[in-house]
Design a protein around this motif. Sequence first.
Motif, short mmCIF file in Angstrom:
data_model
loop_
_atom_site.label_atom_id
_atom_site.label_comp_id
_atom_site.label_asym_id
_atom_site.label_seq_id
_atom_site.Cartn_x
_atom_site.Cartn_y
_atom_site.Cartn_z
N GLN A 87 25.12 76.56 22.41
CA GLN A 87 25.02 77.72 21.53
C GLN A 87 26.41 78.28 21.27
O GLN A 87 27.26 78.32 22.17
N SER A 95 27.70 93.24 22.37
CA SER A 95 26.94 92.21 23.08
C SER A 95 27.11 90.86 22.40
O SER A 95 27.85 90.73 21.42
N LEU A 121 24.30 91.64 31.53
CA LEU A 121 23.59 91.21 30.33
C LEU A 121 22.29 90.51 30.68
O LEU A 121 22.24 89.68 31.60
N GLN A 171 18.87 81.19 23.68
CA GLN A 171 18.81 82.46 24.41
C GLN A 171 19.31 83.60 23.54
O GLN A 171 20.28 83.46 22.80
N PHE A 181 20.46 87.67 23.64
CA PHE A 181 20.99 88.63 24.59
C PHE A 181 20.72 90.07 24.19
O PHE A 181 20.68 90.40 23.00
N GLY A 182 20.56 90.92 25.20
CA GLY A 182 20.48 92.35 24.98
C GLY A 182 21.86 92.96 24.87
O GLY A 182 22.87 92.27 25.01
N PRO A 183 21.93 94.28 24.64
CA PRO A 183 23.21 94.95 24.44
C PRO A 183 24.02 95.11 25.73
O PRO A 183 25.21 95.41 25.67
N GLY A 184 23.37 94.92 26.88
CA GLY A 184 24.09 95.01 28.14
C GLY A 184 24.07 96.41 28.74
O GLY A 184 23.86 97.41 28.04
#
Lengths: 110, 114
Positions: A33, A42, B91, B103, B105-108
Amino acid sequence: GQQVQQSPSSLVLQEGENAELQCNFSSTATQLQWFYQSPGGSLVSLLSNPSGTKHTGRLTSTTVTKERRSSLHISSSQTTDSGTYLCAIDRGSALGRLHFGAGTQLIVIP
Amino acid sequence: NAGVIQTPRHKVTGKGQEATLWCEPISGHSAVFWYRQTIVQGLEFLTYFRNQAPIDDSGMPKERFSAQMPNQSHSTLKIQSTQPQDSAVYLCASSLWGGAYEQYFGPGTRLTVL
């Protein structure tokens, strides 16, 4: 050792120029990725490309699995493209954890 | 689709206090991953759940760190007796199944231990 190596570590471009980012990895990968991260932001998934060529918008990724390398081409760069680009692989494990490179910091100046 | 949700976004604790971080995966995703990001170490894997079961916790520090996934809709990462070296962005990511799936990801959560 470094499982995922990215080059260059940083790149400065004039707006409108193209960018070519490289990712080399030392083990097999069933998942690869490319992510974008703005300063303090993020991770945004750009492309999932474990093999072959994929396009989305101004982005093109080419992965040559046998040679363990992938590239991300950004055409007609814009100032909003500035940030860090990260490459990640799963090392062929069914477990799915991603191993990240250190990233390429891209700065696009107007 | 709200994406992966993480709360709180920022947390400041004193040395020795406990910190609990929350993650809500994307609805329908079976796999949840936790990672940690620091300037020095970059992105490091911590732990991974699939269908709420712990699959791989090889990245978790052996002491003080624990993770749970009590139901499909949330996972927690708990750090006991926090230390300054625990300061990082934590994260959470989810994917449809794990393995070769993409995958997200969230903002952390930015944890600062004073």
